[in-house]
Design a protein around this motif. Structure first.
Motif, short mmCIF file in Angstrom:
data_model
loop_
_atom_site.label_atom_id
_atom_site.label_comp_id
_atom_site.label_asym_id
_atom_site.label_seq_id
_atom_site.Cartn_x
_atom_site.Cartn_y
_atom_site.Cartn_z
N VAL A 138 -8.17 82.82 2.66
CA VAL A 138 -8.69 81.67 1.90
C VAL A 138 -9.42 80.72 2.83
N THR A 139 -8.82 80.41 3.96
CA THR A 139 -9.47 79.48 4.89
C THR A 139 -10.72 80.08 5.51
N GLY A 140 -10.75 81.42 5.64
CA GLY A 140 -11.95 82.06 6.14
C GLY A 140 -13.13 81.90 5.20
N LEU A 141 -12.83 81.84 3.90
CA LEU A 141 -13.89 81.67 2.90
C LEU A 141 -14.27 80.20 2.71
N LEU A 142 -13.27 79.34 2.66
CA LEU A 142 -13.52 77.94 2.30
C LEU A 142 -13.33 76.96 3.44
N GLY A 143 -12.88 77.44 4.59
CA GLY A 143 -12.62 76.54 5.69
C GLY A 143 -11.28 75.84 5.55
N THR A 144 -11.02 74.90 6.42
CA THR A 144 -9.77 74.15 6.37
C THR A 144 -10.06 72.66 6.30
N GLY A 145 -9.04 71.91 5.90
CA GLY A 145 -9.15 70.46 5.92
C GLY A 145 -9.73 69.84 4.68
N SER A 146 -10.15 70.67 3.70
CA SER A 146 -10.70 70.10 2.46
C SER A 146 -9.70 70.28 1.33
N MET A 147 -9.78 69.39 0.36
CA MET A 147 -8.89 69.50 -0.79
C MET A 147 -9.19 70.76 -1.59
N LEU A 148 -10.46 71.17 -1.62
CA LEU A 148 -10.84 72.39 -2.34
C LEU A 148 -10.14 73.61 -1.75
N SER A 149 -10.13 73.71 -0.44
CA SER A 149 -9.46 74.86 0.20
C SER A 149 -7.95 74.81 -0.03
N ASP A 150 -7.38 73.59 -0.03
CA ASP A 150 -5.94 73.47 -0.27
C ASP A 150 -5.59 73.87 -1.70
N ILE A 151 -6.41 73.45 -2.67
CA ILE A 151 -6.18 73.83 -4.06
C ILE A 151 -6.30 75.33 -4.23
#
Length: 377
Positions: free
Chosen positions: A330-343
């Motif tokens: 998931v983090t590879g696709l959306l990165g880290t540190g954003s609320m979108l990636s956490d959701i």
């Protein structure tokens, strides 16, 4: 999670599914306090949004509980449908957790000394969850205690049902109790996840559920579901802001993040109104529900077992490194540190856990059906 009507109310089954998913999301959400001690407000909001799955189930209990006519029958049903599965998961955890999760040999896992048995018995007699690695079966302990208290709850519900004014007084008084208890950080009521500290607040929710379901006919309004969802989001944004202020002020309190709060009650009510208004009960002349609604009804019937097994599934995935693999994807696709990636991370992990738990539920139901057929031959 029990007390279903003979004719399934699919709005209620949808609410069961929502409540179960919230519980799973609550157990896979990322921490809102980062390693360096900084606060992640986005993660804090996610924590608030998924905090009240159990509150939803207390409301559902109130929908149907007071249709019970026989106290002995209620206790027998609770022993069969709640206490026995609870005992089963406790014993399976006691004997096989080390083998399945921790990589011990089967002999090491099932071997226990006198002190282990004494600790297990002490926990059960104290009405406590004996295994911190489960962490969710406290709900079943409190539920069983609530069933033991049924005559008192039934008397209260009957008294309130006699006059609408009594309901108005109770609803206002109980809401004020929760609100004041929040202001004083739970120092007034001492609500908790254990025994009477949990059963007292659960009883309040059950009565609220009884009142709400009596008025479900007034929920047939266009747009009410959307308004309820908007209200749910607004309640939890406010909750996040208050909790964020407390954290930044240095307060150690996290009371507002639990189900036994005014925020928890408001959130659960919003979700209940949304589901009940979205799928109103069928009338006598309504057509049979379509595949989508039948699917919701089926999933609702599985929520109890899914609730039971989801935490061991999470622990199994963690122990095998599968959770970290999912996080990396998931983090590879959306990165880290954003609320979108956490959701996305919470939803994807919750989906995996829910599907595996559902498969296990179907296997358990199949084995149970086969066992019953063998016994009745």
């Amino acid at each position: 999670m029990s007390h279903r009507k003979r004719h399934t109310d699919i709005g209620v089954e949808l609410l069961r599914v929502v409540g179960c998913l919230l519980v799973i999301c609550a157990h896979v959400r990322p921490p809102y306090l980062l390693d360096e001690g900084a606060l992640d407000s986005g993660r804090l909001l996610i924590t608030c949004l998924v905090a009240d799955g159990v509150a939803v189930f207390w409301l559902i209990t109130g929908f149907f509980l007071f249709r019970t006519k026989s106290y002995p029958d209620l206790l027998k049903r609770s022993a069969r449908t709640i206490a026995l599965p609870l005992l089963a998961i406790i014993l399976l955890t006691f004997y096989f957790w080390g083998f399945v999760i921790e990589g011990l040999s089967l002999a090491q896992s099932v071997t226990h000394g006198v002190d282990d048995y004494r600790a297990l018995l002490t926990s059960l007699l104290s009405w406590n969850d004996p295994f911190p690695q489960l962490g969710h079966i406290w709900y079943l302990f409190v539920y069983l205690l609530l069933m033991l208290l049924f005559p008192f709850l039934k008397g209260m519900a009957s008294y309130l049902d006699e006059r609408p004014r009594r309901w108005r007084v109770f609803l206002v008084a109980s809401a004020c109790l929760l609100l004041v208890n929040d202001v004083v950080d739970n120092a007034l009521a001492g609500f908790s996840h254990h025994a009477f500290g949990g059963a007292t607040c659960a009883a309040i929710y059950v009565l609220w559920g009884h009142w709400l379901y009596q008025h479900r006919g007034s929920l047939r309004r266009r747009g009410l579901a959307i308004g309820a969802v908007v209200a749910f989001l607004a309640v939890n944004v406010l909750r996040m802001m208050v909790q964020r202020w407390l954290i930044l002020e240095g307060s150690p309190s996290v009371h507002l993040l639990f189900w036994y709060t005014s925020f928890g009650l408001a959130s659960a009510l919003c979700l209940a109104v949304a589901c009940l208004s979205l799928v109103p009960p069928r009338g006598e002349h309504d057509r049979e529900p379509g595949p989508a609604l039948r699917g919701i009804a089926f999933l609702g019937s599985c929520t109890f077992v899914v609730y039971l097994v989801h935490k061991p599934v999470i622990q199994f995935l963690d122990a095998r490194g599968l959770t970290s693999g999912l996080i990396s994807s998931v983090t590879g696709l959306l990165g880290t540190g954003s609320m979108l990636s956490d959701i996305a991370l919470v939803l994807s992990e919750a989906a995996v856990v829910a599907v595996i738990s559902l498969v296990l539920t179907l296997l358990i139901k199949l084995l149970s059906t086969c066992a019953r057929r063998l016994v009745t031959r």
